[in-house]
Design a protein around this motif. Structure first.
Motif, PDB file in Angstrom:
ATOM      1  N   SER A 390      30.483  38.205  32.328  1.00  0.00           N
ATOM      2  CA  SER A 390      30.006  39.358  33.094  1.00  0.00           C
ATOM      3  C   SER A 390      29.203  40.340  32.240  1.00  0.00           C
ATOM      4  O   SER A 390      28.444  41.152  32.765  1.00  0.00           O
ATOM      5  CB  SER A 390      31.189  40.087  33.753  1.00  0.00           C
ATOM      6  OG  SER A 390      32.010  40.695  32.766  1.00  0.00           O
ATOM      7  N   GLY A 405      32.302  46.312  42.104  1.00  0.00           N
ATOM      8  CA  GLY A 405      33.099  45.201  42.635  1.00  0.00           C
ATOM      9  C   GLY A 405      33.590  44.275  41.536  1.00  0.00           C
ATOM     10  O   GLY A 405      34.735  43.797  41.579  1.00  0.00           O
ATOM     11  N   ILE A 406      32.737  44.002  40.548  1.00  0.00           N
ATOM     12  CA  ILE A 406      33.128  43.149  39.424  1.00  0.00           C
ATOM     13  C   ILE A 406      34.205  43.835  38.590  1.00  0.00           C
ATOM     14  O   ILE A 406      35.198  43.216  38.175  1.00  0.00           O
ATOM     15  CB  ILE A 406      31.905  42.824  38.539  1.00  0.00           C
ATOM     16  CG1 ILE A 406      30.832  42.093  39.347  1.00  0.00           C
ATOM     17  CG2 ILE A 406      32.330  41.999  37.328  1.00  0.00           C
ATOM     18  CD1 ILE A 406      31.238  40.740  39.864  1.00  0.00           C
ATOM     19  N   GLU A 408      36.380  46.004  39.563  1.00  0.00           N
ATOM     20  CA  GLU A 408      37.653  46.014  40.299  1.00  0.00           C
ATOM     21  C   GLU A 408      38.361  44.665  40.169  1.00  0.00           C
ATOM     22  O   GLU A 408      39.566  44.608  39.908  1.00  0.00           O
ATOM     23  CB  GLU A 408      37.409  46.331  41.773  1.00  0.00           C
ATOM     24  CG  GLU A 408      38.680  46.376  42.607  1.00  0.00           C
ATOM     25  CD  GLU A 408      38.427  46.691  44.066  1.00  0.00           C
ATOM     26  OE1 GLU A 408      39.396  46.697  44.848  1.00  0.00           O
ATOM     27  OE2 GLU A 408      37.255  46.925  44.437  1.00  0.00           O
ATOM     28  N   ALA A 409      37.614  43.583  40.346  1.00  0.00           N
ATOM     29  CA  ALA A 409      38.211  42.245  40.231  1.00  0.00           C
ATOM     30  C   ALA A 409      38.720  41.985  38.817  1.00  0.00           C
ATOM     31  O   ALA A 409      39.807  41.433  38.629  1.00  0.00           O
ATOM     32  CB  ALA A 409      37.186  41.185  40.632  1.00  0.00           C
ATOM     33  N   LYS A 412      41.956  43.952  38.155  1.00  0.00           N
ATOM     34  CA  LYS A 412      43.122  43.307  38.765  1.00  0.00           C
ATOM     35  C   LYS A 412      43.555  42.083  37.962  1.00  0.00           C
ATOM     36  O   LYS A 412      44.743  41.867  37.727  1.00  0.00           O
ATOM     37  CB  LYS A 412      42.799  42.904  40.205  1.00  0.00           C
ATOM     38  CG  LYS A 412      42.657  44.069  41.160  1.00  0.00           C
ATOM     39  CD  LYS A 412      42.332  43.585  42.571  1.00  0.00           C
ATOM     40  CE  LYS A 412      42.215  44.759  43.531  1.00  0.00           C
ATOM     41  NZ  LYS A 412      41.857  44.291  44.911  1.00  0.00           N
ATOM     42  N   ALA A 413      42.571  41.275  37.529  1.00  0.00           N
ATOM     43  CA  ALA A 413      42.896  40.090  36.739  1.00  0.00           C
ATOM     44  C   ALA A 413      43.517  40.478  35.401  1.00  0.00           C
ATOM     45  O   ALA A 413      44.486  39.858  34.942  1.00  0.00           O
ATOM     46  CB  ALA A 413      41.640  39.244  36.512  1.00  0.00           C
ATOM     47  N   ARG A 454      46.166  34.317  41.506  1.00  0.00           N
ATOM     48  CA  ARG A 454      45.250  35.404  41.830  1.00  0.00           C
ATOM     49  C   ARG A 454      44.193  35.572  40.735  1.00  0.00           C
ATOM     50  O   ARG A 454      43.029  35.878  41.013  1.00  0.00           O
ATOM     51  CB  ARG A 454      46.031  36.714  42.006  1.00  0.00           C
ATOM     52  CG  ARG A 454      46.913  36.733  43.230  1.00  0.00           C
ATOM     53  CD  ARG A 454      47.156  38.161  43.710  1.00  0.00           C
ATOM     54  NE  ARG A 454      47.718  39.023  42.684  1.00  0.00           N
ATOM     55  CZ  ARG A 454      48.955  39.520  42.722  1.00  0.00           C
ATOM     56  NH1 ARG A 454      49.766  39.203  43.734  1.00  0.00           N
ATOM     57  NH2 ARG A 454      49.378  40.312  41.786  1.00  0.00           N
TER      58      ARG A 454
END
Length: 456
Positions: A390, A405-406, A408-409, A412-413, A454
């Protein structure tokens, strides 16, 4: 002479004075439910009558008792197997959690995950070397490891990490096994699964704890040096991995028709048995029955584990499954009317019917350590790889790592990964503290595998 009115007042006062202690005694002996109040009143006939007034809490308590009695009648009774499962294992830090008073300081003081210098050296050298021999692309494509990789795992005792040194194993801690599995998962997940089974669900751990001296002396050195690769035959086509049913896998205690030796005649059909195509010995889960009472009080009916080597008469190991195109070895274990002597029952005749205790107590290692280790490996490789990508991948001349958005993902990961790693450290330290935490291991299995899913 007293007037009628004065007479009634005097009588009332006298009645109250003499009734006070009587009321106290009657109230205590009246069986008035908790949460209620009661008055004893004279209705004019010279007798006291109890008049109960139930409070709100008393009503709730009464309803709870009735609901409990109803539920108790509706729910099926706890089976013998379930009682055994409830009594297996130990209780440690989970007692504090469910008691509502968990202490972080107590957790830190009691459990300290750490590696010995020998374990750190193995992780830095042998594990790194094995990773260099594994090409995940080639393994997935060819559905197998190279001969060099198989031989290296045997020679360096990757299949005997938990076997004590006195039997030729490495005698590693749970923390070390978890670290090895997690590192292998970052390179090749099929290697993680291949090494995990002999060090958790394979019969090696069962032999160390419950095997007879003869069984230990024969099997453990061979398992440690890789001469015998183990597998555990539990899963069936009709019962899955439910050890309480074992549909289609049963055995009956009999005497050999020629020698008179006591043993069992077994019929079994197992599916999805990891390492079965390459295994040299299988720990077989069977439902033992003794209709003629031949056990004579030594051992009992129920879930029993037998140890059979490849080549045992009537035993068929194969063909290979390839579920979800996974490359790790997976196959069938089958047999009809197979004669198994009592010397091949894990722990001997006295351990007949004891398999559920063995299975549940050792299962904590497999589900609470090996599976979370795979999730830890996935977290480290996926988060690191995707995070790096990324930063170099650009959209509109801007690294996509800058997109909300990236971010946030990735956040979480990253948080799921850190929670999984922390949970793994705690679980490993608990097991190394000679505990078998049934509740915590179940939570770890579900929670860490879900977080791993997830993350991916």
């Amino acid at each position: 002479m007293l007037s009628s009115r004065n007479y009634m007042i005097a009588k009332s006062s006298l009645s109250r004075a003499t009734a006070a202690p009587t009321l106290s005694v009657l109230s205590s002996a009246s069986g008035i439910p908790h949460g209620s109040s009661s008055l004893l009143r004279d209705h004019g006939d010279g007798n006291f009558h109890k008049q109960q007034k139930r409070s709100f809490l008393g009503i709730v308590h009464a309803i709870d008792k009735r609901v409990y009695r109803w539920a108790k009648g509706v729910l099926p009774p706890i089976s013998k197997t379930e009682n055994i499962a409830l009594g297996c294992g130990t209780i440690g830090f989970d007692r504090d959690i469910f008691g509502g008073s968990p202490s972080l300081q107590k957790l830190i003081d009691t459990y300290q995950p750490k590696l010995t210098p020998e374990e750190e050296s193995f992780l830095a050298n042998q594990v790194t070397r094995l990773c260099s021999l594994l090409s995940d692309h080639d393994v997935v494509t060819k559905k197998d490891f190279t001969k060099e990789a198989w031989d290296y795992m045997r020679d360096e005792k990757f299949f005997g990490m938990k076997i004590p040194k006195e039997w030729g194993g490495l005698g590693f801690s749970t923390q070390a096994v978890s670290a090895v599995l997690a590192k292998l998962a970052t390179q090749c997940f099929d290697a993680n699964a291949t090494v995990a089974v002999p060090n958790s669900l394979g019969p090696g751990e069962l032999l160390v704890r419950y095997g007879t001296p003869e069984q230990k002396e024969y099997f453990l050195p061979r398992l440690a040096n890789g001469t015998l690769i183990p597998c555990f035959g539990l899963t069936g086509p009709h019962s899955g991995s439910d050890a309480t049913s074992l549909i289609g896998s049963h055995c009956v205690v009999q005497k050999h028709p020629k020698t008179g030796e006591l043993g069992v005649v077994a019929t079994f059909k197992k599916r999805y048995i990891t390492l079965a195509p390459v295994a040299g010995v299988v720990g077989l889960g069977l439902n033992l029955q003794d209709p003629d009472g031949l056990l004579g009080g030594e051992g009992e009916e129920g879930f029993t584990v037998a140890l059979l080597e490849r080549g045992h008469e009537g035993l068929r190991m194969g063909p290979r499954h390839i579920p979800l195109s996974a490359a790790f070895m997976n196959g069938t274990v089958e047999g009809e009317d197979v004669w198994i002597p009592m010397t091949s029952i894990l722990g001997g005749q006295s351990r007949c019917g004891f398999g559920w205790n063995m299975f549940v107590e050792c299962l904590a290692e497999g589900r609470g350590v090996s599976l979370p280790a795979g999730s830890i490996g996935a977290a480290r490789s996926v988060v690191a790889g995707v995070g790096a990508y990324s930063r170099v991948r650009k959209q509109f001349r801007v690294p996509i790592a800058e997109f909300g958005g990236i971010q946030e993902a990735m956040a979480k990961a990253g948080s799921d990964g850190l929670i999984t790693i922390a949970g793994g450290d705690v679980m490993n330290a608990i097991v190394d503290n000679h505990e078998a935490p049934m509740v915590i291991s179940s939570v770890m299995k579900q929670n860490c595998t879900e977080r791993g899913r997830r993350i991916v």
